[in-house]
Design a protein around this motif. Structure first.
Motif, PDB file in Angstrom:
ATOM      1  N   SER A 180       0.858  -1.190   0.000  1.00 32.42           N
ATOM      2  CA  SER A 180       0.000   0.000   0.000  1.00 32.42           C
ATOM      3  C   SER A 180       0.894   1.240   0.000  1.00 32.42           C
ATOM      4  CB  SER A 180      -0.922  -0.020   1.224  1.00 32.42           C
ATOM      5  OG  SER A 180      -0.170   0.041   2.406  1.00 32.42           O
ATOM      6  N   LEU A 181       0.574   2.193  -0.900  1.00 32.03           N
ATOM      7  CA  LEU A 181       1.395   3.400  -1.047  1.00 32.03           C
ATOM      8  C   LEU A 181       1.009   4.474  -0.046  1.00 32.03           C
ATOM      9  CD1 LEU A 181       1.490   3.599  -4.944  1.00 32.03           C
ATOM     10  CD2 LEU A 181       3.192   2.611  -3.400  1.00 32.03           C
ATOM     11  N   LYS A 182      -0.097   4.341   0.623  1.00 30.39           N
ATOM     12  CA  LYS A 182      -0.529   5.335   1.599  1.00 30.39           C
ATOM     13  C   LYS A 182      -1.275   4.625   2.719  1.00 30.39           C
ATOM     14  CE  LYS A 182      -2.855   7.411  -1.592  1.00 30.39           C
ATOM     15  NZ  LYS A 182      -3.698   8.395  -2.303  1.00 30.39           N
ATOM     16  N   SER A 183      -1.507   5.370   3.789  1.00 29.84           N
ATOM     17  CA  SER A 183      -2.261   4.810   4.902  1.00 29.84           C
ATOM     18  C   SER A 183      -3.722   4.646   4.504  1.00 29.84           C
ATOM     19  CB  SER A 183      -2.131   5.725   6.122  1.00 29.84           C
ATOM     20  OG  SER A 183      -2.897   5.219   7.202  1.00 29.84           O
ATOM     21  N   LEU A 184      -4.238   3.433   4.624  1.00 29.35           N
ATOM     22  CA  LEU A 184      -5.578   3.122   4.158  1.00 29.35           C
ATOM     23  C   LEU A 184      -6.553   3.023   5.324  1.00 29.35           C
ATOM     24  CD1 LEU A 184      -4.765   0.329   1.547  1.00 29.35           C
ATOM     25  CD2 LEU A 184      -5.176   2.748   1.107  1.00 29.35           C
ATOM     26  N   PRO A 185      -7.774   3.493   5.104  1.00 30.56           N
ATOM     27  CA  PRO A 185      -8.809   3.276   6.126  1.00 30.56           C
ATOM     28  C   PRO A 185      -9.079   1.781   6.294  1.00 30.56           C
ATOM     29  CG  PRO A 185      -9.506   4.920   4.515  1.00 30.56           C
ATOM     30  CD  PRO A 185      -8.272   4.306   3.956  1.00 30.56           C
ATOM     31  N   TYR A 186      -9.485   1.412   7.491  1.00 27.51           N
ATOM     32  CA  TYR A 186      -9.765   0.001   7.730  1.00 27.51           C
ATOM     33  C   TYR A 186     -11.026  -0.401   6.986  1.00 27.51           C
ATOM     34  CZ  TYR A 186      -6.336   0.347  11.473  1.00 27.51           C
ATOM     35  OH  TYR A 186      -5.184   0.532  12.172  1.00 27.51           O
ATOM     36  N   GLY A 187     -10.922  -1.536   6.308  1.00 30.91           N
ATOM     37  CA  GLY A 187     -12.062  -2.028   5.548  1.00 30.91           C
ATOM     38  C   GLY A 187     -11.640  -3.117   4.589  1.00 30.91           C
ATOM     39  N   ASN A 188     -12.566  -3.480   3.671  1.00 34.08           N
ATOM     40  CA  ASN A 188     -12.334  -4.524   2.686  1.00 34.08           C
ATOM     41  C   ASN A 188     -11.982  -3.881   1.352  1.00 34.08           C
ATOM     42  OD1 ASN A 188     -13.045  -6.384   4.628  1.00 34.08           O
ATOM     43  ND2 ASN A 188     -15.193  -6.442   3.989  1.00 34.08           N
ATOM     44  N   TYR A 189     -10.951  -4.456   0.680  1.00 32.18           N
ATOM     45  CA  TYR A 189     -10.504  -3.931  -0.606  1.00 32.18           C
ATOM     46  C   TYR A 189     -10.414  -5.080  -1.588  1.00 32.18           C
ATOM     47  CZ  TYR A 189      -9.218   0.312   1.935  1.00 32.18           C
ATOM     48  OH  TYR A 189      -9.243   1.432   2.698  1.00 32.18           O
ATOM     49  N   SER A 190     -10.894  -4.837  -2.797  1.00 35.52           N
ATOM     50  CA  SER A 190     -10.811  -5.799  -3.892  1.00 35.52           C
ATOM     51  C   SER A 190      -9.774  -5.287  -4.880  1.00 35.52           C
ATOM     52  CB  SER A 190     -12.165  -5.983  -4.576  1.00 35.52           C
ATOM     53  OG  SER A 190     -13.114  -6.488  -3.664  1.00 35.52           O
ATOM     54  N   VAL A 191      -8.677  -6.023  -5.020  1.00 36.96           N
ATOM     55  CA  VAL A 191      -7.566  -5.587  -5.867  1.00 36.96           C
ATOM     56  C   VAL A 191      -7.507  -6.512  -7.067  1.00 36.96           C
ATOM     57  CG1 VAL A 191      -5.101  -5.117  -5.984  1.00 36.96           C
ATOM     58  CG2 VAL A 191      -6.328  -4.789  -3.830  1.00 36.96           C
ATOM     59  N   PRO A 192      -7.840  -6.031  -8.281  1.00 35.61           N
ATOM     60  CA  PRO A 192      -7.738  -6.870  -9.479  1.00 35.61           C
ATOM     61  C   PRO A 192      -6.281  -7.079  -9.861  1.00 35.61           C
ATOM     62  CG  PRO A 192      -8.483  -4.671 -10.075  1.00 35.61           C
ATOM     63  CD  PRO A 192      -8.437  -4.696  -8.585  1.00 35.61           C
ATOM     64  N   LEU A 193      -5.935  -8.343 -10.166  1.00 37.25           N
ATOM     65  CA  LEU A 193      -4.576  -8.706 -10.548  1.00 37.25           C
ATOM     66  C   LEU A 193      -4.608  -9.516 -11.826  1.00 37.25           C
ATOM     67  CD1 LEU A 193      -3.135  -9.944  -7.116  1.00 37.25           C
ATOM     68  CD2 LEU A 193      -2.834  -7.690  -8.137  1.00 37.25           C
ATOM     69  N   LYS A 194      -3.459  -9.531 -12.514  1.00 40.88           N
ATOM     70  CA  LYS A 194      -3.267 -10.371 -13.689  1.00 40.88           C
ATOM     71  C   LYS A 194      -1.942 -11.095 -13.513  1.00 40.88           C
ATOM     72  CE  LYS A 194      -3.096 -10.400 -18.753  1.00 40.88           C
ATOM     73  NZ  LYS A 194      -3.130  -9.591 -19.980  1.00 40.88           N
ATOM     74  N   ILE A 195      -1.974 -12.451 -13.693  1.00 42.00           N
ATOM     75  CA  ILE A 195      -0.784 -13.275 -13.500  1.00 42.00           C
ATOM     76  C   ILE A 195      -0.525 -14.044 -14.788  1.00 42.00           C
ATOM     77  CG2 ILE A 195       0.323 -14.992 -12.023  1.00 42.00           C
ATOM     78  CD1 ILE A 195      -1.807 -14.423  -9.939  1.00 42.00           C
ATOM     79  N   GLN A 196       0.724 -14.036 -15.257  1.00 40.72           N
ATOM     80  CA  GLN A 196       1.128 -14.747 -16.461  1.00 40.72           C
ATOM     81  C   GLN A 196       2.257 -15.710 -16.125  1.00 40.72           C
ATOM     82  OE1 GLN A 196       2.225 -11.788 -19.340  1.00 40.72           O
ATOM     83  NE2 GLN A 196       0.113 -11.337 -19.944  1.00 40.72           N
ATOM     84  N   ASP A 197       2.249 -16.902 -16.807  1.00 39.90           N
ATOM     85  CA  ASP A 197       3.332 -17.851 -16.599  1.00 39.90           C
ATOM     86  C   ASP A 197       4.511 -17.523 -17.510  1.00 39.90           C
ATOM     87  OD1 ASP A 197       2.637 -18.730 -19.142  1.00 39.90           O
ATOM     88  OD2 ASP A 197       1.570 -20.501 -18.430  1.00 39.90           O
ATOM     89  N   GLN A 198       5.472 -18.417 -17.578  1.00 42.33           N
ATOM     90  CA  GLN A 198       6.707 -18.153 -18.301  1.00 42.33           C
ATOM     91  C   GLN A 198       6.465 -18.024 -19.803  1.00 42.33           C
ATOM     92  OE1 GLN A 198       9.710 -20.958 -17.293  1.00 42.33           O
ATOM     93  NE2 GLN A 198      11.301 -20.021 -18.532  1.00 42.33           N
ATOM     94  N   GLN A 199       5.408 -18.675 -20.297  1.00 46.51           N
ATOM     95  CA  GLN A 199       5.111 -18.604 -21.720  1.00 46.51           C
ATOM     96  C   GLN A 199       4.091 -17.531 -22.066  1.00 46.51           C
ATOM     97  OE1 GLN A 199       6.954 -20.356 -23.707  1.00 46.51           O
ATOM     98  NE2 GLN A 199       7.974 -21.335 -21.958  1.00 46.51           N
ATOM     99  N   GLY A 200       3.668 -16.754 -21.119  1.00 49.37           N
ATOM    100  CA  GLY A 200       2.749 -15.655 -21.369  1.00 49.37           C
ATOM    101  C   GLY A 200       1.290 -15.990 -21.186  1.00 49.37           C
ATOM    102  N   LEU A 201       0.971 -17.259 -20.828  1.00 50.23           N
ATOM    103  CA  LEU A 201      -0.427 -17.612 -20.568  1.00 50.23           C
ATOM    104  C   LEU A 201      -0.808 -17.051 -19.207  1.00 50.23           C
ATOM    105  CD1 LEU A 201      -2.993 -19.130 -21.390  1.00 50.23           C
ATOM    106  CD2 LEU A 201      -2.048 -21.152 -20.228  1.00 50.23           C
ATOM    107  N   GLY A 202      -1.876 -16.233 -19.204  1.00 51.25           N
ATOM    108  CA  GLY A 202      -2.239 -15.568 -17.962  1.00 51.25           C
ATOM    109  C   GLY A 202      -3.715 -15.658 -17.655  1.00 51.25           C
ATOM    110  N   ALA A 203      -4.051 -15.154 -16.500  1.00 48.10           N
ATOM    111  CA  ALA A 203      -5.431 -15.130 -16.041  1.00 48.10           C
ATOM    112  C   ALA A 203      -5.594 -13.949 -15.106  1.00 48.10           C
ATOM    113  CB  ALA A 203      -5.794 -16.433 -15.339  1.00 48.10           C
ATOM    114  N   GLU A 204      -6.832 -13.382 -15.121  1.00 45.12           N
ATOM    115  CA  GLU A 204      -7.149 -12.267 -14.243  1.00 45.12           C
ATOM    116  C   GLU A 204      -7.866 -12.804 -12.997  1.00 45.12           C
ATOM    117  OE1 GLU A 204      -9.357  -9.397 -16.394  1.00 45.12           O
ATOM    118  OE2 GLU A 204      -7.682  -8.793 -17.682  1.00 45.12           O
ATOM    119  N   THR A 205      -7.545 -12.214 -11.881  1.00 44.09           N
ATOM    120  CA  THR A 205      -8.143 -12.645 -10.626  1.00 44.09           C
ATOM    121  C   THR A 205      -8.281 -11.433  -9.717  1.00 44.09           C
ATOM    122  OG1 THR A 205      -7.976 -14.185  -8.772  1.00 44.09           O
ATOM    123  CG2 THR A 205      -5.936 -13.215  -9.577  1.00 44.09           C
TER     124      THR A 205
END
Length: 816
Positions: free
Chosen positions: A552-577
């Motif tokens: 976290s780049l700043k102090s965040l209020p307490y609560g629930n956060y949904s952070v979208p991520l994208k992960i790719q393997d060594q061959q470039g096959l990826g998935a969003e989560t």
């Protein structure tokens, strides 16, 4: 006269010296020293030889000698004796007549107890008791008498003798001793065998190392356990004294059985039958042995002499039955039924011993007994044999169905190969099918390398080939399929939920996994979602590897956060989560603090205030009672026309502090923006208008809160018997004043508490229709100023209470 006395004294002394020296040589030197007193000039002792025999028969006291001393010519003397047997133990054995010098013995003496006595003789002046000559010391030696017979130790001897003992000495030793005087015929003895039962073999005695006191039994010939099992031998020891004395000892010899009988087979020929390639026990061979059972003399030992050149058979002895157990230990495939001849020999564990005509037989042992065993080996239907018992096949995963994996090659010596049928007995995933006639294995589905049916990257099949023989025989083959990997699985998070302790750290660990093998797996590449606002709040470091950290780049209020991520393997096959992050205050570990309890505890101060209130209430009631029950009653007209509706209204409790409810947060990182808008960290805007907040989404979509009204107004009316006054009190004074008030409160807070949920709005529940009774909270403080005229008209209830109190005041003449 003097010469004669001297001559007699000299003769007596010489005789005494010779006799003592011969009887007791080891005290010769001391005796010579003592005898020097007897050869002094002028005065001499004169005594005859003291000759005492062991165990004298009496009568007692018996005179044994007489003393003389030439001092009797000058003095009136008397004699005295002392020493062993007189003044020391054994006491009372010797005595002397003080007048005549006669020496007496009073009882028999055992030489084996007291072989010698040392006594002293003195001559005294009878008048003064003074010694008139020096003491004569004398050793009295007891003559030995043959009164002890030789004694054996022990008297009875037992010894166990094996039947096969070679002739010579036996482990039976005899020892004897005689208590009479050493090196004397009375103590010298000889030993001999007096008798033995039975008479053969002949037993005798043999000296051990030339010592006649210790001898061993000796025999010639051999023992026969079947004829005699025990011998009794009587041995005598006889001395050489007079009279001759002797004693005997008895020796018992227990003969133990040895191997004197060779084992014999209880049949002249044996036969057995066994299927080819079958390993098992096929025959038991019994023997007869006349020796004692369960001893090395009778335990059989079998060997295969002929017919077992390929070591297909073995024979062992059953320790319980003493039978030979013949077994097949190595199978052999025969083309047809055959008969195998085995020659088996038997002997005992112990070497064979033979005694013929009372003499042992020497030389090599005779050959052991043998027997022939005919083993019939039956030819069986042989099972089909695969070319390889384990076949290995390589394929890539996700190959289309219908792929031919394997066609077996089978041989069968007893059956037609074309009549063999095939069965699939192991296919855990139901991935293949088999042709029952050819054994061809074909896939029916795509094979997945990541399937749980694989073991170390391989899929195992098992097939059977069954011939048409009687009975049918079955061959087995295992097919191992190694599947090559394909990049058919995208990486994913190991866990899509995590907790960030806002009071401790500013990051969480993000771990990913990929079911594919290298090079289709790690290292992974991590990316945040495409929203720009995310990059102002979060960052990933590092962006490549097996895992990363979400910071976290700043102090965040307490609560629930949904952070979208994208992960790719060594061959470039990826998935969003989406990674769900809970930011909270942690007490210990990565565990958020729980809610505050819904109860409170009353302390000592609260209890004191409660008691004080009750006391004041009691005083007030007492005061009212005194006012009403006073001496003189004053009737004041009361205006009770406008009576209030005396009803208690239930109000919802509004206190208790703030309880953290993430779904009701509305100040989750909001800051003041343009046009009175409070901006959120992820694209949310909250528009303030006319005393209320309303959330609006700009597309970020992290948190939500339903629209709520934040305006509260109550209008209350104060009525009295004289006049009517109304006043309106609004929580929202004006849009501008309220907005400025909120801004001042927010910017007056410390930076770390601006987004804390304690300072968010609270939801107050509806309190009811309102009371018909006027309430003091309707009084206006904005218009009245310091004007207190309204206190004159406070309503019917106050007038009634005032009238009651006024009566008591006037009655007591109290000036207000």
């Amino acid at each position: 006269m003097t010469k004669i006395n001297f001559f007699l004294f000299l003769l007596a002394s010489i005789h005494q010296l010779v006799e003592v020296t011969a009887s007791n040589r080891h005290v010769a030197r001391n005796r010579e020293k003592r005898d020097t007193v007897l050869i002094r000039s002028k005065r001499r002792w004169v005594l005859s030889t003291i000759d005492i025999e062991e165990n004298m028969s009496g009568p007692f006291p018996a005179k044994v000698t007489q003393l003389f001393n030439d001092k009797e010519e000058d003095f009136t003397i008397k004699f005295r004796i002392k020493g062993q047997g007189v003044t020391t133990a054994p006491l009372g054995l010797f005595s002397i007549d003080e007048n005549t010098g006669d020496v007496f013995v009073h009882r028999p003496i055992d030489r084996e107890v007291n072989p010698m006595f040392h006594v002293d003789f003195d001559v005294l002046d009878r008048k003064t008791n003074a010694e008139v000559d020096k003491t004569l010391s004398f050793n009295v030696e007891i003559k030995d008498k043959n009164d002890n017979r030789p004694e054996f130790s022990p008297v009875t001897i037992r010894a166990s003798i094996p039947e096969n003992t070679p002739q010579g000495t036996l482990p039976a030793t005899l020892q004897a001793h005689d208590n009479d005087q050493k090196d004397n015929p009375n103590s010298q003895f000889t030993m001999s065998v007096v008798s033995q039962e039975p008479a053969l073999p002949k037993l005798s005695l043999k000296l051990m190392a030339g010592n006649h006191k210790i001898q061993q039994l000796n025999f010639t010939g051999c023992f026969d356990y079947d004829k005699e099992k025990r011998y009794k031998v009587l041995v005598e020891a006889r001395d050489q004294g007079t009279p001759v004395m002797s004693s005997t000892a008895t020796v018992f010899l227990d003969i133990t059985d040895s191997n004197t009988h060779a084992p014999q087979f209880n049949a002249s020929r044996y036969s057995a039958e066994v299927m080819e390639m079958v390993l098992k026990e096929i025959l038991r061979i019994g023997v007869i042995d006349k020796d004692t059972p369960n001893t090395p003399a009778s335990k059989a030992k079998f060997t295969i002499v002929k017919g077992n050149e390929e070591e297909n058979y073995k024979i062992e002895t059953d320790p319980k039955t003493n039978e030979g157990v013949l077994s097949v230990i190595k199978g052999k495939n025969y083309v047809k039924t055959e008969i195998i001849k085995l020659e088996i020999a038997v002997e005992n564990e112990e070497k064979l011993f033979q005694c013929v005509d009372g003499k042992p037989v020497t030389g090599p042992n005779p050959k052991p007994n043998t027997v022939i065993v005919d083993v019939k080996v039956l030819d069986l239907n042989d099972a089909p044999v695969f070319k390889k018992s384990i076949e290995i096949v390589y394929r890539n995963e996700n190959t289309d169905a219908g792929d031919v994996l394997f066609i077996p090659e089978v041989k069968d010596e007893d059956s037609d190969v074309n009549k063999i049928r095939y069965e699939l007995v192991k296919d855990p995933g139901k991935w293949v099918t088999i042709d029952p006639h050819t054994g061809k294995i074909t896939t029916v589905v795509k094979m997945d390398r990541e399937s749980p049916y694989l073991i170390n990257g391989s899929y195992h099949l098992e097939i059977h080939a069954i011939d048409d023989g009687h009975p049918p025989a079955t061959g087995t083959c295992t097919v191992v399929i190694y599947l090559g990997d394909a990049n058919d699985n995208a990486p994913s998070l190991i866990s899509n939920q995590t907790v960030m302790c806002g009071n401790k750290v500013d990051r969480v660990n993000v771990m990913a996994s990929d079911r594919d093998a290298p090079p289709f797996g790690s290292p992974f590449s991590f990316y945040l979602g495409e929203e720009e606002d995310l990059k102002n709040i979060w960052k990933l470091e590092p962006t490549t590897g097996d895992n990363t950290s979400l910071i976290s780049l700043k102090s965040l209020p307490y609560g629930n956060y949904s952070v979208p991520l994208k992960i790719q393997d060594q061959q470039g096959l990826g998935a969003e989560t989406v990674l769900q992050v809970v930011v909270c205050d942690c007490a210990g570990g990565n565990v958020c603090r729980g809610r505050l309890p819904y109860f409170s505890r009353l302390g000592p101060a609260g209890i004191g205030l409660l008691l004080a209130g009750l006391l004041l209430l009691a005083l007030l009631l007492l005061f009212c009672f005194l006012c009403e029950c006073g001496g003189e009653t004053l009737h004041i007209p009361l205006d009770l026309q406008d009576k209030g509706n005396q009803t208690l209204i239930i109000y919802n409790e509004e206190g208790g502090g703030s309880i953290y409810k993430p779904e009701y947060f509305f100040t989750n990182g909001y800051r003041k923006g343009e046009n009175g808008t409070l901006r959120g960290p992820e694209g949310y805007g909250t528009q303030y208008s006319s005393g209320m907040f309303q959330e609006m989404s700009n597309g970020g979509g992290v948190m939500s809160m339903p629209f709520q009204s934040w305006s509260m107004a109550r209008t209350n009316t104060v009525r009295s018997g004289v006049g009517h006054m109304s006043r309106t009190y609004s929580m929202a004074r004006s849009d501008r004043n309220l907005a400025e008030h909120i801004d001042r409160k927010i910017y007056g807070l410390p930076e770390e508490q601006k987004d804390y949920p304690e300072y968010s709005q609270r939801q107050y529940y509806y309190e009811g229709r309102g009371s018909d009774c006027e309430s003091l909270d309707k009084l206006s403080t904005s218009n009245l100023g310091d004007n207190l005229d309204f206190l004159q008209n406070l309503g019917p209830k106050f007038n009634a209470l005032g009238g009651i109190c006024q009566q008591a005041i006037e009655r007591r003449n109290v000036q207000l």
